[in-house]
Enzyme design. Structure first.
Site, PDB file in Angstrom:
ATOM      1  N   TYR A  83     -16.176  15.816 -17.162  1.00 32.63           N
ATOM      2  CA  TYR A  83     -16.382  14.371 -17.191  1.00 32.63           C
ATOM      3  C   TYR A  83     -17.460  14.000 -16.154  1.00 32.63           C
ATOM      4  O   TYR A  83     -17.387  14.440 -14.998  1.00 32.63           O
ATOM      5  CB  TYR A  83     -15.059  13.664 -16.884  1.00 32.63           C
ATOM      6  CG  TYR A  83     -15.209  12.184 -16.697  1.00 32.63           C
ATOM      7  CD1 TYR A  83     -15.481  11.357 -17.786  1.00 32.63           C
ATOM      8  CD2 TYR A  83     -15.109  11.599 -15.443  1.00 32.63           C
ATOM      9  CE1 TYR A  83     -15.635  10.001 -17.615  1.00 32.63           C
ATOM     10  CE2 TYR A  83     -15.262  10.237 -15.275  1.00 32.63           C
ATOM     11  CZ  TYR A  83     -15.527   9.441 -16.364  1.00 32.63           C
ATOM     12  OH  TYR A  83     -15.692   8.098 -16.194  1.00 32.63           O
ATOM     13  N   ARG A 142       0.851  -1.207   0.000  1.00 33.72           N
ATOM     14  CA  ARG A 142       0.000   0.000   0.000  1.00 33.72           C
ATOM     15  C   ARG A 142       0.879   1.247   0.000  1.00 33.72           C
ATOM     16  O   ARG A 142       0.560   2.247  -0.617  1.00 33.72           O
ATOM     17  CB  ARG A 142      -0.968   0.000   1.194  1.00 33.72           C
ATOM     18  CG  ARG A 142      -1.747   1.312   1.304  1.00 33.72           C
ATOM     19  CD  ARG A 142      -3.088   1.243   2.036  1.00 33.72           C
ATOM     20  NE  ARG A 142      -3.158   0.337   3.140  1.00 33.72           N
ATOM     21  CZ  ARG A 142      -2.637   0.544   4.360  1.00 33.72           C
ATOM     22  NH1 ARG A 142      -2.002   1.660   4.627  1.00 33.72           N
ATOM     23  NH2 ARG A 142      -2.752  -0.359   5.299  1.00 33.72           N
ATOM     24  N   ASP A 165      -7.219  17.957 -15.843  1.00 31.49           N
ATOM     25  CA  ASP A 165      -7.431  16.561 -16.243  1.00 31.49           C
ATOM     26  C   ASP A 165      -6.930  16.421 -17.678  1.00 31.49           C
ATOM     27  O   ASP A 165      -7.547  16.924 -18.613  1.00 31.49           O
ATOM     28  CB  ASP A 165      -8.929  16.247 -16.126  1.00 31.49           C
ATOM     29  CG  ASP A 165      -9.258  14.795 -16.457  1.00 31.49           C
ATOM     30  OD1 ASP A 165      -8.478  14.152 -17.177  1.00 31.49           O
ATOM     31  OD2 ASP A 165     -10.316  14.330 -16.008  1.00 31.49           O
ATOM     32  N   LYS A 208      -7.504   5.200 -20.162  1.00 31.12           N
ATOM     33  CA  LYS A 208      -7.753   5.623 -21.529  1.00 31.12           C
ATOM     34  C   LYS A 208      -6.477   5.469 -22.376  1.00 31.12           C
ATOM     35  O   LYS A 208      -5.964   4.381 -22.470  1.00 31.12           O
ATOM     36  CB  LYS A 208      -8.294   7.057 -21.523  1.00 31.12           C
ATOM     37  CG  LYS A 208      -9.410   7.291 -20.471  1.00 31.12           C
ATOM     38  CD  LYS A 208     -10.657   6.488 -20.727  1.00 31.12           C
ATOM     39  CE  LYS A 208     -11.636   6.450 -19.554  1.00 31.12           C
ATOM     40  NZ  LYS A 208     -12.005   7.715 -18.973  1.00 31.12           N
TER      41      LYS A 208
HETATM   42  C1  LIG Z   1     -12.534   8.165 -17.739  1.00 32.02           C
HETATM   43  C2  LIG Z   1     -12.227   9.527 -17.275  1.00 32.02           C
HETATM   44  C3  LIG Z   1     -12.054   9.806 -15.911  1.00 32.02           C
HETATM   45  C4  LIG Z   1     -12.267   8.769 -14.836  1.00 32.02           C
HETATM   46  O1  LIG Z   1     -11.370   7.745 -14.891  1.00 32.02           O
HETATM   47  P1  LIG Z   1     -11.651   6.222 -14.444  1.00 32.02           P
HETATM   48  O2  LIG Z   1     -10.379   5.570 -14.753  1.00 32.02           O
HETATM   49  O3  LIG Z   1     -12.815   5.741 -15.255  1.00 32.02           O
HETATM   50  O4  LIG Z   1     -11.981   6.256 -12.999  1.00 32.02           O
HETATM   51  C5  LIG Z   1     -11.719  11.096 -15.554  1.00 32.02           C
HETATM   52  N1  LIG Z   1     -11.578  12.071 -16.473  1.00 32.02           N
HETATM   53  C6  LIG Z   1     -11.748  11.836 -17.794  1.00 32.02           C
HETATM   54  C7  LIG Z   1     -11.577  12.960 -18.757  1.00 32.02           C
HETATM   55  C8  LIG Z   1     -12.074  10.564 -18.233  1.00 32.02           C
HETATM   56  O5  LIG Z   1     -12.260  10.354 -19.543  1.00 32.02           O
END
Ligand SMILES: *Cc1c(COP(=O)(O)O)cnc(C)c1O
Length: 388
Positions: free
Chosen positions: A98, A46, A170, A195
């Site tokens: 998002y 952890r 982000d 992603k």
């Molecule tokens: C998918 C996504 C998230 C969240 O991520 P997870 O891995 O699904 O928890 C946050 N911001 C954006 C722009 C995303 O496309």
């Protein structure tokens, strides 16, 4: 070292004990100590794990960050950033956020009396106007999801610095290959590594990156207490995916440009959203702050939900699925899928209409992608002419 070389080598030197060229999956929760108070470097997974550390070092080098922490999901990473706030604090966020981040703000942090004002990112002054004496954080997404609007990062960073407010960006859609927000004035970068970073639709993960030692220590301490770490196996898969990030992004982009141009000329398409189209009003901003336009293209099909539904049913190669950034092309219906939790009046205002379709353009051969899109569009047209 150049970007492509870093993705393959940083944090991934051959294993010192065996010479293994590929970073091993350290599938262990515990590490033995040499003596009381003398761990060999790791104690408990952890708190730290060598596979995770390799991924963090590599991601940090790509984002031009001093520090990186990886998490079990993107929203988990977002939540760790929000742990910097206290009850009563105020956040300013982009309105086309998002959906999962919106849910995190409204359903979890709101209960702790952390409030959010959503503003349009079109004008950087909108952020300045929303600042109160409680504002601690500005939360940006650029390009936005699903309409791919851009926000001038440097302009917002100037405002946040002037008012001593943290700026979090982000960077999931662009990846550090196309945009490095820390070099443009952001304090913290967030990734859903689910992603493009992993890129193969087989891992859920997230990352936080910063050059600020104090922010890093606070979030690291939070992670040590709360957990939410990425598993060794998922860290390893992500490292494996990361090695091809640059060539994948190049292909995602060339395919996306062709898809956007194709859709723009298509008689069944009403409007196309892609910052890489030269007549996009934000094309010059894209050129200024990004080195590429990415692989997501959104468009409005002529008609409404029936035509969109017919389009999805008639796709063969592209799958109707959530998410984006994998090697395979996907189509998604934002109004009920990614933005299903956003109130309908808000969606309407944002332009998330019932004829809006978002594509994550993959790296298949472009001819196959275009053929599938054309076929599904033309079939949706027959339902259109039948109805009217
Ligand atoms: C998918 C996504 C998230 C969240 O991520 P997870 O891995 O699904 O928890 C946050 N911001 C954006 C722009 C995303 O496309």
């Amino acid at each position: 070292m150049e970007f492509q070389t870093k993705t393959i080598h940083i944090g991934q030197e051959p294993d010192p004990s065996t010479g293994a060229v590929i970073t091993p999956i350290y599938q262990t929760s515990i590490f033995s100590f040499d003596d009381i108070g003398k761990p060999k470097g790791y104690e408990y997974s952890r708190a730290g794990n060598p596979t995770r550390q390799a991924l963090e070092e590599c991601l940090a080098s790509l984002e031009k960050a001093e520090h990186c922490l990886t998490f079990s999901s993107g929203v988990n990473a977002a939540s760790a950033i929000l742990s910097l706030l206290r009850p009563g604090d105020h956040i300013i966020a982009t309105e086309d956020l998002y959906g999962g981040t919106y849910r995190l703000f409204e359903e979890i942090y709101n209960r702790q009396n952390i409030t959010v004002t959503y503003v349009s990112g079109d004008e950087p002054e909108n952020f300045e106007k929303a600042i109160t004496d409680k504002t601690k954080l500005i939360w940006l997404e650029t390009p936005t999801n699903p309409l791919l609007k851009l926000i001038d990062i440097e302009a917002v960073a100037q405002i946040s610095k002037w008012h001593n407010i943290l700026l979090c960006l982000d960077n999931t859609f662009s990846t550090p290959y196309f945009q490095t927000p820390l070099t443009l004035g952001a304090d913290v970068v967030l990734h859903s590594t689910t992603k493009y970073i992993n890129g193969h639709s087989d891992v859920i993960g997230g990352a936080v990156l910063t050059n600020d030692e104090e922010i890093f220590e606070q979030i690291k301490h939070y992670q040590y207490i709360v957990g939410g770490i990425v598993s060794p196996f998922d860290a390893w898969l992500t490292l494996r995916g990361l090695k091809t990030l640059a060539i994948r992004m190049d292909r995602h982009e060339t395919n996306a440009i062709k898809v956007a141009e194709f859709l723009k000329e298509h008689k069944i398409v009403e409007e196309v959203f892609y910052p890489g189209l030269s007549d996009n009003p934000q094309y010059s901003l894209a050129k200024k702050q990004m080195t590429g336009f990415g692989g997501v293209v959104s468009f409005k099909i002529k008609g409404g939900q029936d035509e969109a539904s017919s389009f999805f049913r008639n796709l063969n190669l592209l799958q109707l699925a959530l998410s984006l950034g994998g090697v395979e092309s996907l189509a998604c219906y934002p109004t009920t899928m990614t933005h299903g939790t956003i109130p309908s009046d808000k969606k309407e205002k944002l332009g998330v209409t019932d004829n809006l379709i978002r594509l994550s353009v993959g790296i298949e051969h472009i001819n196959d992608i275009l053929e599938d899109l054309d076929n599904a569009l033309l079939k949706s047209k027959s339902s259109l002419s039948f109805k009217h």
